[in-house]
Design an enzyme around this catalytic site. Sequence first.
Site, PDB file in Angstrom:
ATOM      1  N   ARG A  95      10.872  14.055   4.280  1.00  0.00           N
ATOM      2  CA  ARG A  95       9.763  14.134   2.911  1.00  0.00           C
ATOM      3  C   ARG A  95       9.689  15.518   1.885  1.00  0.00           C
ATOM      4  O   ARG A  95       9.718  15.102   0.514  1.00  0.00           O
ATOM      5  CB  ARG A  95       8.750  13.733   3.285  1.00  0.00           C
ATOM      6  CG  ARG A  95       8.586  12.207   3.292  1.00  0.00           C
ATOM      7  CD  ARG A  95       7.410  10.946   3.430  1.00  0.00           C
ATOM      8  NE  ARG A  95       7.298  12.003   5.357  1.00  0.00           N
ATOM      9  CZ  ARG A  95       6.493  11.757   5.974  1.00  0.00           C
ATOM     10  NH1 ARG A  95       5.408  10.185   5.405  1.00  0.00           N
ATOM     11  NH2 ARG A  95       6.269  12.087   6.750  1.00  0.00           N
ATOM     12  N   ASP A 170       9.011   1.035  -3.506  1.00  0.00           N
ATOM     13  CA  ASP A 170       8.918   1.314  -4.966  1.00  0.00           C
ATOM     14  C   ASP A 170      10.847   1.636  -4.781  1.00  0.00           C
ATOM     15  O   ASP A 170      11.738   1.361  -4.210  1.00  0.00           O
ATOM     16  CB  ASP A 170       8.590   3.176  -4.660  1.00  0.00           C
ATOM     17  CG  ASP A 170       9.428   4.216  -2.849  1.00  0.00           C
ATOM     18  OD1 ASP A 170      10.267   2.946  -2.681  1.00  0.00           O
ATOM     19  OD2 ASP A 170       8.095   4.332  -2.227  1.00  0.00           O
ATOM     20  N   LYS A 194       5.678   1.968  -7.729  1.00  0.00           N
ATOM     21  CA  LYS A 194       4.185   2.937  -6.571  1.00  0.00           C
ATOM     22  C   LYS A 194       4.315   4.410  -7.071  1.00  0.00           C
ATOM     23  O   LYS A 194       5.652   4.906  -7.606  1.00  0.00           O
ATOM     24  CB  LYS A 194       5.051   2.901  -5.149  1.00  0.00           C
ATOM     25  CG  LYS A 194       4.119   3.916  -4.350  1.00  0.00           C
ATOM     26  CD  LYS A 194       4.430   3.787  -2.505  1.00  0.00           C
ATOM     27  CE  LYS A 194       5.423   5.008  -2.542  1.00  0.00           C
ATOM     28  NZ  LYS A 194       5.657   4.843  -0.764  1.00  0.00           N
TER      29      LYS A 194
HETATM   30  C1  R5P Z   1       8.041   7.577   0.366  1.00  0.00           C
HETATM   31  O1  R5P Z   1       8.469   8.153  -0.471  1.00  0.00           O
HETATM   32  C2  R5P Z   1       8.431   6.977   1.660  1.00  0.00           C
HETATM   33  O2  R5P Z   1       9.501   6.155   0.863  1.00  0.00           O
HETATM   34  C3  R5P Z   1       7.535   5.896   2.445  1.00  0.00           C
HETATM   35  O3  R5P Z   1       7.012   4.915   1.969  1.00  0.00           O
HETATM   36  C4  R5P Z   1       6.412   6.479   2.727  1.00  0.00           C
HETATM   37  O4  R5P Z   1       6.811   7.749   3.258  1.00  0.00           O
HETATM   38  C5  R5P Z   1       5.594   5.534   4.136  1.00  0.00           C
HETATM   39  O5  R5P Z   1       4.852   6.147   4.207  1.00  0.00           O
HETATM   40  P1  R5P Z   1       3.258   5.619   4.504  1.00  0.00           P
HETATM   41  O6  R5P Z   1       3.848   4.648   5.860  1.00  0.00           O
HETATM   42  O7  R5P Z   1       2.422   7.236   5.057  1.00  0.00           O
HETATM   43  O8  R5P Z   1       3.035   4.903   3.033  1.00  0.00           O
END
Ligand code: R5P
Length: 299
Positions: A95, A170, A194
């Site tokens: 990430r 997103d 998002k």
């Molecule tokens: C973010 O850009 C990723 O694609 C996921 O949507 C995100 O990492 C999910 O994280 P969480 O479950 O903590 O919202």
Amino acid sequence: MKVIGNTSLAENTAKWLGADYYPVLERTFADGELCPRFETSGNVTLGQTAAIVMQQHRGENINAYLMDYFLVLNAAKDAGFAKIYACMPYFAYSRQHKQYLPNQPVSALTVARTLENLGADAFVTVTAHEPSSLPELFTIPSINLSATSTLCDYVSKKPEFSDAVIVAPDDGAEEMAKTFAGLLGGRKYTCFEKKRDVRTGEITMTPKNVELLKGKSAIIIDDMVSGGGTMVETARACSHHGSTRIASLFTHPILCGNALEKLKACCDEIIATNTIESEVSKADASPLLAQALAKLEKK
Ligand code: R5P
């Protein structure tokens, strides 16, 4: 090729490849120091290739997982393998593939450099968080495999989702949703907006094209569920705008803390791959990994 690994994902990858499987046995000292060791069926001979398929378990500390990975890779190099393919089904720390704020590390680059320094000759992963960053992170060949068709096979057998609209939480998941919609025979899809505060992590979700959702089931697709906030907010918005049933599909079930319980409360189906071991790891990624490793070996 020999497959060194710690779970059934590695064992099944070896089976698909028709290769020997060398299991990693773990030992941990009282202070947390890890001491892994892989078991071979004979000596490593000149020119042999090893694929390291180490999988994180749900709830396992990501830092311990990475350290374990580095130690096993180091041990494989020292054992004399001529070529080593580092297969990390979920690319830990991916990430942070760029700096979001000054003085932050590009953590994915730290992981990439360490793998290369320890002797990896190629890197294989599934649904990287930002696939386009891989060539910038690695100097060795890096392969990103898409789990979209693996997840699609699973949900295409569910008649209750035959009218589903595909939802990306997103724009990062939009490509995945688009491919998925195509694989399911040209379904409609929408991409929500998002925003995550880079300092607090707080999420705000703006649903789009909500008229598509009314009276239809929804399949929300994402690369990973970590804390669950993204998926839960998206599922709530879908319900609010009239979705009749909700399936949550994602590649990596990180599912920290009570994320799975939160998902169960707002989704009718939860389907992930086994890039990370969990109770919702229903779609098997081992054929995908085996295919990619076989291709690398042929080059
Ligand atoms: C973010 O850009 C990723 O694609 C996921 O949507 C995100 O990492 C999910 O994280 P969480 O479950 O903590 O919202």
